[in-house]
Design a protein around this motif. Structure first.
Motif, PDB file in Angstrom:
ATOM      1  N   GLU A   1       0.842  -1.198   0.000  1.00 49.10           N
ATOM      2  CA  GLU A   1       0.000   0.000   0.000  1.00 49.10           C
ATOM      3  C   GLU A   1       0.876   1.247   0.000  1.00 49.10           C
ATOM      4  OE1 GLU A   1      -2.251   0.469   3.551  1.00 49.10           O
ATOM      5  OE2 GLU A   1      -3.335   2.236   2.835  1.00 49.10           O
ATOM      6  N   VAL A   2       0.615   2.130  -0.945  1.00 50.27           N
ATOM      7  CA  VAL A   2       1.353   3.381  -1.027  1.00 50.27           C
ATOM      8  C   VAL A   2       0.886   4.315   0.077  1.00 50.27           C
ATOM      9  CG1 VAL A   2       1.788   5.421  -2.417  1.00 50.27           C
ATOM     10  CG2 VAL A   2       1.735   3.173  -3.500  1.00 50.27           C
TER      11      VAL A   2
ATOM     12  N   PHE B   1       6.235   1.945  -2.354  1.00 53.79           N
ATOM     13  CA  PHE B   1       6.618   2.021  -3.756  1.00 53.79           C
ATOM     14  C   PHE B   1       8.128   2.248  -3.842  1.00 53.79           C
ATOM     15  CE2 PHE B   1       7.292   6.637  -4.140  1.00 53.79           C
ATOM     16  CZ  PHE B   1       6.619   7.111  -3.035  1.00 53.79           C
ATOM     17  N   THR B   2       8.647   2.073  -5.058  1.00 54.00           N
ATOM     18  CA  THR B   2      10.089   2.250  -5.273  1.00 54.00           C
ATOM     19  C   THR B   2      10.391   3.732  -5.329  1.00 54.00           C
ATOM     20  OG1 THR B   2      10.132   0.178  -6.518  1.00 54.00           O
ATOM     21  CG2 THR B   2      12.047   1.629  -6.710  1.00 54.00           C
TER      22      THR B   2
ATOM     23  N   ASP C   1      -0.110  10.592  -8.870  1.00 59.29           N
ATOM     24  CA  ASP C   1      -0.645   9.263  -8.597  1.00 59.29           C
ATOM     25  C   ASP C   1      -1.193   9.134  -7.179  1.00 59.29           C
ATOM     26  OD1 ASP C   1       2.135   8.121 -10.486  1.00 59.29           O
ATOM     27  OD2 ASP C   1       0.045   8.137 -11.144  1.00 59.29           O
ATOM     28  N   TYR C   2      -0.433   9.584  -6.208  1.00 59.45           N
ATOM     29  CA  TYR C   2      -0.835   9.419  -4.817  1.00 59.45           C
ATOM     30  C   TYR C   2      -0.612  10.717  -4.045  1.00 59.45           C
ATOM     31  CZ  TYR C   2      -0.509   4.501  -6.079  1.00 59.45           C
ATOM     32  OH  TYR C   2      -0.655   3.287  -6.700  1.00 59.45           O
TER      33      TYR C   2
END
Length: 126
Positions: free
Chosen positions: A1-2, A27-28, A114-115
């Motif tokens: 989960e981000v 995330f990376t 994105d987030y």
């Protein structure tokens, strides 16, 4: 989960300083750019600054150039926003967000994000 979690906001007098943090997970980290945005009461959200985690390149809104500094600690998956010489107009909720890059259009909060984190309140008193 981000997850993006902002911290470091608060109440400061005009001319003062604050350092905001954006802790990222899920995330990376070094494959994304991270942008800082702010939304003042009754105003549209606007881009403040952006940093590319891969090469460290940065960009700033004209309104904060020379006063704000964005930096990244990839070992901690954290991006910082050092804010100096704060002005009353800087009162806003500050949020960080992932972006593909800090290229053209980086300051647009409605495209290429994105987030989002939930934000941290910064209040600058006059």
């Amino acid at each position: 989960e981000v997850q993006l979690v902002e911290s470091g906001g608060g109440l400061v007098q005009a001319g003062g300083s604050l350092r905001l943090s954006c802790a990222a997970s899920g995330f990376t980290f070094d494959r994304y750019a991270i942008g800082w945005f702010r939304q003042a009461p009754g105003k549209e959200r606007e881009g403040v600054s952006c940093i590319s985690s891969s090469d460290g390149s940065t960009t700033y809104a004209d309104s904060v150039k020379g006063r704000f500094t964005i930096s990244s600690d990839n070992a901690k998956n954290t991006v910082y926003l050092q804010m100096n010489s704060l002005k009353p107009g800087g009162t806003a909720v500050y949020s960080c967000a992932t972006r593909v890059s800090c290229g053209s259009g980086w300051s647009n909060p409605y495209y290429g994000v994105d987030y989002w984190g939930k934000g941290t309140q910064v209040t600058v008193s006059s």
